[in-house]
Enzyme design. Structure first.
Site, PDB file in Angstrom:
ATOM      1  N   GLU A  15      25.254  85.723  57.324  1.00 48.41           N
ATOM      2  CA  GLU A  15      23.979  86.263  57.809  1.00 48.41           C
ATOM      3  C   GLU A  15      22.884  86.256  56.748  1.00 48.41           C
ATOM      4  OE1 GLU A  15      26.732  87.968  57.193  1.00 48.41           O
ATOM      5  OE2 GLU A  15      26.372  90.037  56.560  1.00 48.41           O
ATOM      6  N   CYS A  51      33.425  89.432  56.982  1.00 44.45           N
ATOM      7  CA  CYS A  51      33.967  90.201  55.851  1.00 44.45           C
ATOM      8  C   CYS A  51      35.035  91.189  56.354  1.00 44.45           C
ATOM      9  CB  CYS A  51      32.844  90.854  55.072  1.00 44.45           C
ATOM     10  SG  CYS A  51      33.305  91.104  53.346  1.00 44.45           S
ATOM     11  N   HIS A  86      29.419  86.399  53.811  1.00 45.75           N
ATOM     12  CA  HIS A  86      28.355  86.920  54.678  1.00 45.75           C
ATOM     13  C   HIS A  86      27.364  85.805  55.033  1.00 45.75           C
ATOM     14  CE1 HIS A  86      29.117  91.320  54.169  1.00 45.75           C
ATOM     15  NE2 HIS A  86      29.766  90.865  53.119  1.00 45.75           N
TER      16      HIS A  86
HETATM   17  N1  GLN Z   1      35.759  96.576  52.535  1.00 45.81           N
HETATM   18  C1  GLN Z   1      36.096  95.200  52.504  1.00 45.81           C
HETATM   19  C2  GLN Z   1      36.292  94.698  51.088  1.00 45.81           C
HETATM   20  O1  GLN Z   1      35.838  95.289  50.151  1.00 45.81           O
HETATM   21  C3  GLN Z   1      35.056  94.355  53.223  1.00 45.81           C
HETATM   22  C4  GLN Z   1      33.712  94.393  52.590  1.00 45.81           C
HETATM   23  C5  GLN Z   1      32.600  93.932  53.495  1.00 45.81           C
HETATM   24  O2  GLN Z   1      32.751  93.924  54.720  1.00 45.81           O
HETATM   25  N2  GLN Z   1      31.456  93.603  52.937  1.00 45.81           N
HETATM   26  O3  GLN Z   1      36.912  93.686  50.888  1.00 45.81           O
END
Ligand code: GLN
Length: 537
Positions: free
Chosen positions: A512, A384, A510
């Site tokens: 994970e 992310c 994600h």
């Molecule tokens: N802050 C980033 C976004 O909103 C990544 C979010 C995250 O790592 N879950 O796109």
């Protein structure tokens, strides 16, 4: 009317006794006996969900397939049971009050005074039964967050009392988890805190059916008898939960203590199947007897509380076991990585994972970590925000767009290689408004990602507002970073890879969240494999 049976898990004496792990372990054993089981967590705080919470408060925010932002215990439930949870599996006081107040505004209470009893307790009971009423589960285990005696927990305990009364003792049971502390000076295990805690529960009209006692030392039969006598349960219903080497030992420990048997007996259920835990024990065996070792640097800004990265560290354990490899994590605070020290801090690691996150704190350190991985051919996994940092680093240092940035950190970035998703432009509320939950992704055949998944069509969970800016796609690809996974409908970039690097993968989603004991996540498995290869160099 469904025939679902309900198991309630309450906690006493202190928090952090591991109610979630006990609930998940019991569920695992019942699943092995052929029952279909799910677990629900009731959280007594007033936030609607943990999505707006700082990870320092309660650790990671876990995301379900249907896009619910939930308590990290749901991660344990999924990792143990290998079945997805949903919004219905996590309820907060905020959510309960919100529904009751919304109904009140619509006039649905027909002029009545709206009160904790019956209106709040009715809503709690309704939420508990939603999962049962799907007809999908033989048993629903409901874990009540907090500790018995807390003001916040009272309406939940009262709702449990009512459900016991309404559904009867063959259909409902209460497991109370307490601590039996060891007083070194006296050389004794003490039962008094448990007695008090059970008394507190009984004052609310609820008697536990089973006591699970957390302890650092074996609880003797004498102490079990004493606990049973004073807490009004049978001796066989006192189950010890001794400190374990790993949380993955707990299902076996509960099996040895016969927790599943006493639960089934009380619920008038039987099964010809005995829990075998075959795949589970094979995983455990490899996890506990590793033949290799790797060290992975985990770069994040919440590392003081390692629970902030719970699903990632558990995914390492699953993937490590697959390769009979112990995965050691070198925790690195992104704010501590500076241009002068990053090489020293990262020296010797076999892989680098840049973690998810929000806001600009520690951003430069994350970019430095990406650079180090890229330049030194160290396996790199960006998740992310970690993927977004990889795109920024590549744009700056390979493509030469010196001022490349994300508009999250720099609103007026000259080269916004990461920018706000169009769908987010008019969003003003913070809670529950990100791009959340499962989305499809189409994977390029000729890629590391495809090699890992062995599939062109995948679906993964998301939690973000910003995205890869496709205006830069051509240039970035021409310079050697390829978009190897994209959303088939919108073209949104989900995966980037650097082709002339041993293993450099950044994912907008994600992975994970979907790693379980039975199904370690393919990308984590492949990342650890690459780290293992690196370690042999
Ligand atoms: N802050 C980033 C976004 O909103 C990544 C979010 C995250 O790592 N879950 O796109």
């Amino acid at each position: 009317m469904s025939n679902t049976k309900y198991v309630f898990v309450t906690g006493g004496v202190t928090s952090s006794l591991g109610k979630g792990i006990i609930a998940a372990s019991l569920a695992k054993l019942l699943q092995e006996r052929g029952f279909s089981v799910t677990i629900q967590k009731l959280d007594p705080y007033i936030n609607i969900d943990p999505g707006t919470l700082n990870p320092y408060e309660h650790g990671e925010c876990y995301v379900t397939e249907d896009g619910a932002e939930t308590d990290l215990d749901l991660g344990h439930y999924e990792r143990y049971l290998n079945i997805p949870t949903s919004q219905a599996n996590n309820v907060t006081t905020g959510r309960i009050y919100q529904s009751v107040i919304n109904k009140e505004r619509k006039g649905e209470f027909l002029g009545k005074t709206v009160q904790v009893i019956p209106h709040i307790t009715d809503e709690i009971k309704r939420r508990i039964q939603i999962l049962g009423e799907t007809g999908d589960y033989d048993i629903v285990i409901t874990e009540i967050g907090g500790t018995v005696g807390d003001i916040e927990s009272l309406p939940y305990v009262e709702s449990v009392r009512q459900m016991l009364w309404e559904k009867g003792e063959d259909n409902t049971i209460v497991i109370h988890l307490t601590l039996v502390p060891y007083l070194a000076a006296a050389g004794e295990l003490k039962t008094k805190p448990t007695q008090h805690s059970v008394k507190m529960l009984m004052q609310s009209g609820v008697s536990p059916d089973i006591l699970v006692c957390r302890t650092e030392h074996e609880i003797s039969d004498d102490i079990k008898r004493k606990l049973a006598l004073f807490c009004n349960v049978k001796t066989e219903d006192v189950i010890q939960s001794i400190d374990a080497e790993t949380i993955y030992d707990v299902p076996n420990l509960m099996l040895d203590q016969g927790l599943d048997e006493v639960v089934l007996k009380k619920l008038q259920l039987s099964s010809p199947l005995k829990p075998e835990l075959k795949v589970w024990n094979n995983f455990l065996q490899k996890h506990k007897n590793p033949k290799h070792e790797v060290e992975i640097a985990l770069i994040g800004k919440y590392i003081e509380l390692q629970d902030s990265y719970k699903s990632i560290t558990e995914a390492f354990i699953h993937a490590g076991s697959t390769h009979e490899t112990k995965v050691n994590v070198r925790w690195i605070h992104s704010e501590s990585l500076t241009p002068d020290n990053f090489a020293k801090q990262l020296e010797g690691v076999n892989g680098i994972l840049v973690a998810p996150g929000f806001g600009d704190r520690g951003i430069d350190g994350k970019i430095k970590a990406v650079q180090y991985a890229r330049e030194n051919n160290i396996p790199f996994f960006g998740i992310c925000l970690g993927m977004q940092m990889a795109v920024i680093e590549f744009s700056k240092n390979v493509l030469g767009l010196k001022d490349a940035f994300s508009t999250e950190m720099k609103k007026d970035a000259v080269n916004p290689v990461i920018n706000l998703m169009e769908s987010q432009e008019n969003v003003t509320e913070k809670g529950g408004t990100m791009r959340l939950g499962a989305w499809d992704c189409k994977v390029e055949k000729d890629s590391k990602t495809y090699n890992a998944y062995k599939s062109e069509n995948i679906s993964e969970r998301h939690r973000h507002r910003y995205e890869f800016n496709n205006d830069y796609l051509k240039q970035i690809e021409a310079a050697g970073m390829k978009a190897t996974g994209t959303n088939p409908k919108t073209g949104l970039v989900e995966v980037v890879e650097i082709t002339n690097h041993p293993w450099f993968v950044g994912v907008q989603y994600h992975p994970e969240y979907k790693s379980t004991v039975l199904k370690p996540h393919p990308l984590f498995v492949d990342f650890i494999k690459a780290a293992l290869k690196q370690s042999k160099k």
